[in-house]
Scaffold this active site. Structure first.
Site, PDB file in Angstrom:
ATOM      1  CB  CYS A  23      -0.911  -0.087   1.234  1.00  0.00           C
ATOM      2  SG  CYS A  23      -1.557   1.468   1.815  1.00  0.00           S
ATOM      3  CB  CYS A  26       0.695   1.611   4.146  1.00  0.00           C
ATOM      4  SG  CYS A  26      -1.017   1.063   4.087  1.00  0.00           S
TER       5      CYS A  26
END
Length: 98
Positions: A23, A26
């Protein structure tokens, strides 16, 4: 090492970052959380939970998107938000629940 349940039952705020290695947002959160940890010191605990390695924890808290940040204190979820959150906003929110 303490279990997840033991960690979030702390009487000091525990910020949990539900993330995934694939991600992009993230990865954006990583330096933000490092800075936040140095600003907060011992005022709060920050833990990261990889949703791919811990699907049960993600399901238990209905984490559908990553990153999802949830603040716990005494085992209760007090605040949650998905997406990238800036360090100052996180710090103010955590201090409000300290």
């Amino acid at each position: 090492m303490a279990t997840f349940a033991e960690m979030i039952n702390s009487d000091k705020p525990v910020l949990v970052d539900f993330f995934a290695t694939w991600c992009g947002p993230c990865r954006t959160m990583e330096p933000i959380l490092k800075n936040l940890k140095s600003d907060l010191g011992e005022a709060a605990t920050i833990i990261k939970v990889d949703v791919d390695k811990n699907p049960a924890a993600a399901m238990a808290y209905q984490v559908q998107g990553v990153p999802t940040l949830i603040l716990f204190k005494n085992g209760k979820a007090l605040w949650r938000q998905s997406g990238v959150v800036q360090a100052k906003e996180l710090e103010q929110m955590i201090r409000a629940h300290s």
